[in-house]
Design an enzyme around this catalytic site. Structure first.
Site, mmCIF file in Angstrom:
data_model
loop_
_atom_site.group_PDB
_atom_site.id
_atom_site.type_symbol
_atom_site.label_atom_id
_atom_site.label_comp_id
_atom_site.label_asym_id
_atom_site.label_seq_id
_atom_site.Cartn_x
_atom_site.Cartn_y
_atom_site.Cartn_z
ATOM 1 N N ASP A 28 6.577 -2.977 9.992
ATOM 2 C CA ASP A 28 6.598 -1.768 9.172
ATOM 3 C C ASP A 28 5.296 -1.013 9.406
ATOM 4 O O ASP A 28 4.316 -1.583 9.912
ATOM 5 C CB ASP A 28 6.760 -2.108 7.687
ATOM 6 C CG ASP A 28 5.618 -2.954 7.148
ATOM 7 O OD1 ASP A 28 5.201 -3.912 7.841
ATOM 8 O OD2 ASP A 28 5.110 -2.666 6.036
ATOM 9 N N GLU A 55 4.685 -5.530 5.106
ATOM 10 C CA GLU A 55 3.252 -5.828 4.979
ATOM 11 C C GLU A 55 2.473 -4.677 4.374
ATOM 12 O O GLU A 55 1.607 -4.873 3.514
ATOM 13 C CB GLU A 55 2.677 -6.182 6.363
ATOM 14 C CG GLU A 55 1.314 -6.849 6.309
ATOM 15 C CD GLU A 55 0.138 -5.886 6.339
ATOM 16 O OE1 GLU A 55 -0.985 -6.341 6.126
ATOM 17 O OE2 GLU A 55 0.339 -4.666 6.585
HETATM 18 N N1 BES Z 1 -3.928 -4.312 9.843
HETATM 19 C C1 BES Z 1 -4.191 -4.145 8.458
HETATM 20 C C2 BES Z 1 -5.199 -5.148 7.913
HETATM 21 C C3 BES Z 1 -6.623 -4.966 8.368
HETATM 22 C C4 BES Z 1 -7.274 -3.763 8.124
HETATM 23 C C5 BES Z 1 -7.294 -5.997 8.961
HETATM 24 C C6 BES Z 1 -8.602 -3.611 8.511
HETATM 25 C C7 BES Z 1 -8.618 -5.852 9.336
HETATM 26 C C8 BES Z 1 -9.269 -4.647 9.104
HETATM 27 C C9 BES Z 1 -2.904 -4.311 7.649
HETATM 28 O O1 BES Z 1 -1.771 -3.865 8.308
HETATM 29 C C10 BES Z 1 -3.030 -3.500 6.369
HETATM 30 O O2 BES Z 1 -3.315 -2.363 6.427
HETATM 31 N N2 BES Z 1 -2.819 -4.135 5.234
HETATM 32 C C11 BES Z 1 -2.814 -3.490 3.953
HETATM 33 C C12 BES Z 1 -2.322 -4.525 2.964
HETATM 34 C C13 BES Z 1 -2.171 -4.071 1.554
HETATM 35 C C14 BES Z 1 -1.099 -3.035 1.394
HETATM 36 C C15 BES Z 1 -1.872 -5.249 0.657
HETATM 37 C C16 BES Z 1 -4.228 -3.014 3.592
HETATM 38 O O3 BES Z 1 -5.213 -3.674 3.934
HETATM 39 O O4 BES Z 1 -4.325 -1.953 2.981
HETATM 40 ZN ZN ZN Z 2 -1.923 -1.612 8.092
#
Ligand code: BES
Ligand code: ZN
Length: 482
Positions: A108, A173
């Protein structure tokens, strides 16, 4: 930067050439994936997330994997019951003599619209100056495809896949991985029982040159502050000076959450945050990171902290609070002289190890209630906490698993990787560690300037292709761990 030269071991030379030769085809596959608007936050696009999961299933079946799309029920969104996209569980190979690696990725994406300020259509992968622009190119469709292409490269060069693989691909996610933990927990003794290592490729290098291995992520807690002042929107000429305004109340409450230096004003917020050890301090000194360049890149006027170390720590090892938006407020161009009847201010807190999402939710609520009491407004306040929140995660990277990834990085990029943490969250990370009882590694493919969640998200062709080789090299290296 000191160069490291590592021999490329037997099957990998052929695998790497295959990856180079098939660059065009791999870019084409990414453009197919990007064209599917799998935005998990938008209920009107939920069918696209379903389509995306089916697409991934077809790709894995073609590689010979056994695949199941697991139904995980539904969620209530905007007052409606919306089905959750299925979780893909797959496996490829079950040779008891081989190591089993579990790969996680998400299919997603964040919302995107040309009118947000994209230079190209967000769902049309567009190549310019060796960069591939498109929503999901780096977060996280490119990395998921990297795994599939690495497998294809082994198979099509007559090299045996060095490990057994298990796949966990999800479509929620970006919306908090709703329903995923429950499914995975149920599979602890079955699907996960023979997993030796877990690898996730959904984080980024710090900069644009030097590869990294990620050993920590922050968790997250999301809040909505709902304030209702009247039963309908009101003309500010007729009612300004007559009523207590919900929007003024909300702005007041939001202004009490964080100070100008980014310090969170909620009492007790830093309780339990690990004190900084000398050993940890040293890790930061070694990392290559240019504060000015970083700020220039995003067009920010001044960083919150002065030094590289302080700034990285502020993002990785301390909590932070961000205000995201106000639902119900007028946000168009021009003036609408209205007093909104009800507004919801949205903010989140990024959490670090020892910060339990439910305790943080509790102290944040208590603090907001206290501010509300002080405000003495007759309006109605309702604090909404979204989902269960994601847990922070951190691992000790000095083990054989990280060493395998370290060696693989040197083989592909001829340089030692930096060891970094990430300020973002991947809610399932801790769950995967718990259901397998095994070490989790985060192996980034994309660069720090890729603009995940932002306008003009991209992945460099170099990261996409060399990153695919890195995945192949990692599978090779990890298979050697005794
Ligand atoms: N790829 C990101 C996570 C990430 C961001 C890892 C920056 C390392 C550095 C992931 O897809 C993401 O954006 N996750 C969301 C999760 C949330 C909605 C619970 C986030 O971090 O905002
Ligand atoms: Zn993300």
């Amino acid at each position: 930067m000191s160069k490291v030269t590592k021999d490329i071991e037997a099957p990998l030379a052929k695998v790497f050439s295959y990856i180079d030769e098939n660059k065009g085809k791999f870019v084409e596959t990414l453009s197919q994936a990007v064209a599917i608007k799998s935005v998990s936050a938008d209920p009107t696009l939920r069918n696209e997330v379903f389509k995306m999961m089916e697409w991934a299933k077809t790709k894995l079946l073609a590689l010979g994997a056994v695949v199941e799309l697991c139904d995980i029920g539904s969620q209530v969104l905007d007052g409606k019951n919306v089905p959750l996209p299925p979780v893909l569980l797959g496996s490829l190979g079950k040779n008891p003599k081989k190591t089993t690696v579990c790969l996680y990725g998400h299919l997603d994406v964040q919302p995107a619209d040309k009118s947000d300020g994209w230079a190209t259509e967000p769902f049309v992968l567009t190549e310019r100056d060796d960069k591939l622009f498109g929503r999901g190119s780096t977060d996280d469709k490119g990395p998921v495809l990297g795994w599939l292409h690495a497998i294809e490269a082994f198979q099509n060069t007559g090299s045996e896949l060095p490990v057994n693989l298990k796949f966990v691909f999800e479509g929620m996610e970006e919306s908090g991985s709703i329903g995923l933990d429950k499914l995975l927990m149920k599979q602890k003794e079955t699907f996960f029982n023979d997993v030796d290592f877990v690898c996730i490729s959904d984080s980024y290098w710090l900069g644009t040159e030097k590869p990294c291995l990620t050993y920590g992520l922050r968790g997250m807690c999301c809040f909505g502050i709902e304030i209702e002042g009247s039963s309908k929107d009101l003309h500010s000429g007729m009612f300004g000076g007559i009523v207590y305004e919900a929007m003024s109340d909300l702005i007041y409450v939001l202004s009490q959450l964080v100070d100008i230096k980014g310090n969170i004003l909620i009492p007790g917020i830093n309780e339990g945050v690990e004190p900084l050890s000398e050993k940890e301090k040293e890790l930061y000194n070694k990392i290559k990171f240019d504060v000015d360049h970083y700020c220039n890149e995003i067009g920010a006027y001044k960083p919150l902290k002065e030094t590289k170390e302080e700034l990285l720590m502020s993002n990785w090892r301390y909590p932070s609070l961000s205000i995201h938006g106000i639902e119900g407020a007028f946000s168009g161009s021009g003036f609408k002289t209205v007093i909104p009847r009800k507004v919801i201010g949205k903010f989140s807190i990024r959490l670090v190890p020892n910060q339990d999402p439910s305790r943080i939710a509790q102290i944040a609520k208590a603090y907001i209630n206290k501010i509300w009491e002080d405000r003495q407004s007759p309006n109605k306040l309702n604090i909404i906490t979204e989902g269960d929140g994601g847990n922070p995660w951190m691992t000790d990277p000095f083990n054989a698993h990280y060493l395998a990834a370290h060696n693989a990085t040197e083989m592909v990029y001829s340089i030692e990787p930096d060891y970094t943490r990430g300020g973002g969250s991947i809610p399932v990370t801790l769950t995967l560690q718990e259901v397998t009882g095994k070490n989790v590694l985060l192996l980034p493919m994309g660069a720090g300037d890729d603009g995940a969640h932002s306008q003009n998200e991209k992945i460099d062709v170099r990261n996409y292709i060399e990153g695919t080789k890195l995945m192949a090299a990692y599978l090779h290296e990890v298979s050697k761990i005794k």
